[in-house]
Design an enzyme around this catalytic site. Structure first.
Site, PDB file in Angstrom:
ATOM      1  N   HIS A 274       0.807  -1.218   0.000  1.00 37.36           N
ATOM      2  CA  HIS A 274       0.000   0.000   0.000  1.00 37.36           C
ATOM      3  C   HIS A 274       0.842   1.271   0.000  1.00 37.36           C
ATOM      4  CE1 HIS A 274       0.863  -0.311   4.339  1.00 37.36           C
ATOM      5  NE2 HIS A 274       0.603   0.981   4.401  1.00 37.36           N
TER       6      HIS A 274
ATOM      7  N   HIS B 219       3.493  10.214  12.255  1.00 36.99           N
ATOM      8  CA  HIS B 219       2.837   9.048  12.858  1.00 36.99           C
ATOM      9  C   HIS B 219       3.895   8.142  13.481  1.00 36.99           C
ATOM     10  CE1 HIS B 219       3.788   7.557   8.808  1.00 36.99           C
ATOM     11  NE2 HIS B 219       3.372   6.341   9.089  1.00 36.99           N
TER      12      HIS B 219
END
Length: 326
Positions: A120, A185
């Protein structure tokens, strides 16, 4: 001679695909809308190929052999994680070879793959920008999470070499360059040098290639459970917004980022903006627009920055009207 006609750098997140925004007020909806506007403007450019710089998440590259950069030059297939497309994708093989030859001629030594798997980290943004999945791709994996990492300067300069190689190519293609990853993140570590990981996970990061398919259902199940639990992840919107402002003012700011500083302020996942630096370097020009939304439920600060070579002043104004500045 090929021409770079645009640049898009944007965040990806597994949760974007498996739990997309249900309403215009849902978390991630403003970011997704901005990406849709970018997609429309990119399509108007009529690109013949897209070069996507993105990371791998311990699905295709392992510590048995970990290159800083790897170019897919003959076949590319997506593993189909987190709701992304699975199977072979169209590859711009002639352009890929020209890029490989061009960057090696400029002093870079990327790995080459004749059958490159991508996850992804590249496939999500490719699918979001080109849902028909019919635009030939040149996949370039940038090691962004597995120390020793290439410096931000090295990634920017590598991207610049890619841009020069595109421009020198005999292929008359119109090329869009894309950087996929970040922003702030704190995901689970994929560093075999991390003393905090379990021995089992470390062994997988080194020897896991034959076990990817075996462990993939469990890896995806954990992420789906996290999304369904409505848990939130740590992000740093202040750092994200500051980076967008700085890169709009001066794209070469991407070359001056310090890896340790980035990780301290925005998490080791923010190291993925190395892919932004590569894309911006390949573009070689100013950046025009940006948009941002902090999405803790997607465990990532979601940002996008873009610029295009307009075919007309009307197209430039239409693209600008559809995008929001950070």
């Amino acid at each position: 001679m090929a021409t770079v006609v645009g640049c898009v750098a944007l965040s990806h997140s597994p949760v974007w695909s498996i739990a997309p925004p249900a309403t215009p007020d849902s978390p991630g909806a403003r970011f997704a809308a901005a990406v849709e506007q970018v997609r429309g403007a990119a399509v108007e450019l009529r690109p013949d190929a897209v070069v996507v710089f993105g990371p791998d998440h311990a699905r295709n590259l392992f510590y048995d052999l970990m290159p800083p950069f790897c170019i897919g030059a003959e076949k590319v297939h997506s593993v189909g994680d987190y709701g992304t497309v699975s199977g072979e994708l169209p590859l711009a093989a002639g352009l890929a070879r020209a890029i490989f030859d061009g960057v090696t001629g400029q002093g870079f030594d990327p790995a080459i793959s004749l059958d490159l798997g991508i996850d992804h980290g590249l496939t999500q943004v490719y699918g979001k920008l080109f849902p028909a999945l019919d635009l030939p791709i040149v996949p370039v994996i940038v090691n962004a999470g597995c120390p020793p990492l290439p410096s931000f300067r090295r990634c920017f300069d590598f991207g610049r070499a890619v841009g020069r190689a595109i421009e020198a190519s005999a292929d008359p293609a119109r090329v869009l360059v894309v950087g996929s990853g970040g922003m702030s993140h704190w995901p689970n570590s994929i560093s075999a040098e991390d003393p905090g990981i379990t021995p089992e996970w470390r062994d997988f990061l080194i020897h896991g290639r034959p076990r990817v398919n075996e462990l993939e259902p469990a890896r995806q199940s954990k992420t789906r459970e996290l999304a369904e639990s409505e848990a939130t992840g740590q992000i740093n919107p202040g750092w994200d917004r500051s980076l967008l402002e700085r890169v709009l003012a001066d794209p070469e700011v991407m070359a001056g980022l310090d890896g340790e500083d980035v990780e301290t302020a925005a998490g080791h996942g923010a190291g993925e903006v190395r892919t932004w630096g590569a894309a911006v370097g390949a573009w070689g020009g100013p950046l025009a627009w940006a948009a941002y939304e902090p999405v803790p439920s997607w465990i990532t600060g979601m940002g996008v920055v873009a610029s295009f070579v307009p075919q007309s002043q009307d197209q430039l104004e239409a693209a600008a009207a559809g995008m929001s500045r950070a």
